[in-house]
Motif scaffolding. Sequence first.
Motif: not given
Lengths: 113, 117
Positions: B38-40, B45-48, B88-90, B108-113
């Motif tokens: 997770k990247q707020p 960068m937070i490991f989930l 955040a971005m995931y 990957g390129q990420g997903t914004t939630l």
Amino acid sequence: DARVTQTPRHKVTEMGQEVTMRCQPILGHNTVFWYRQTMMQGLELLAYFRNRAPLDDSGMPKDRFSAEMPDATLATLKIQPSEPRDSAVYFCASGPAYLTEAFFGQGTRLTVV
Amino acid sequence: AQKITQTQPGMFVQEKEAVTLDCTYDTSDQSYGLFWYKQPSSGEMIFLIYQGSYDEQNATEGRYSLNFQKARKSANLVISASQLGDSAMYFCAMRGHGSSNTGKLIFGQGTTLQVKP
């Protein structure tokens, strides 16, 4: 509280100058990664080390970038000479041998003007 | 070559609802691991969560679970009971361990939630 420590957090430099970024991995972690993050390219792997030995630096521009681990507690990423296109956030991450987890530092935000 | 694909650039979810973020991967390695971060907006960068390719059960960490479908090469992240702080971005990531890879971790390129109140 174990964490990956990166210094500096922010760096503004002029084109042509040398930039050195430092990373202290979590104690006991033997795998270290360097990433660059930009809006256009996302997270790019620049280099990574296991037991201080470089395993892959194919993502790194060899003519100006270099990465080393002088000892188990320090990883460095150098850019010489720096260019405006190097402006990005540079992350260091570390993990244990079997890499079931990997923790990131807070990053170095580099701006080259 | 290894590849991670996140096809959803952005997603919305109502607070307290569950949401699934998609991730597919490609690798020829038999042994590999899958990660979510997770990247707020603060940038860290937070490991989930982590799932090993030989793990028989789906990984769970609190409100996060990883829906691992090996045959489909998918590793979707499920967030239950979404909270505003989940905005955040995931990123989905993979490390391989075989002839095609020496253990490097690719993203990957990420997903914004975005979580709506």
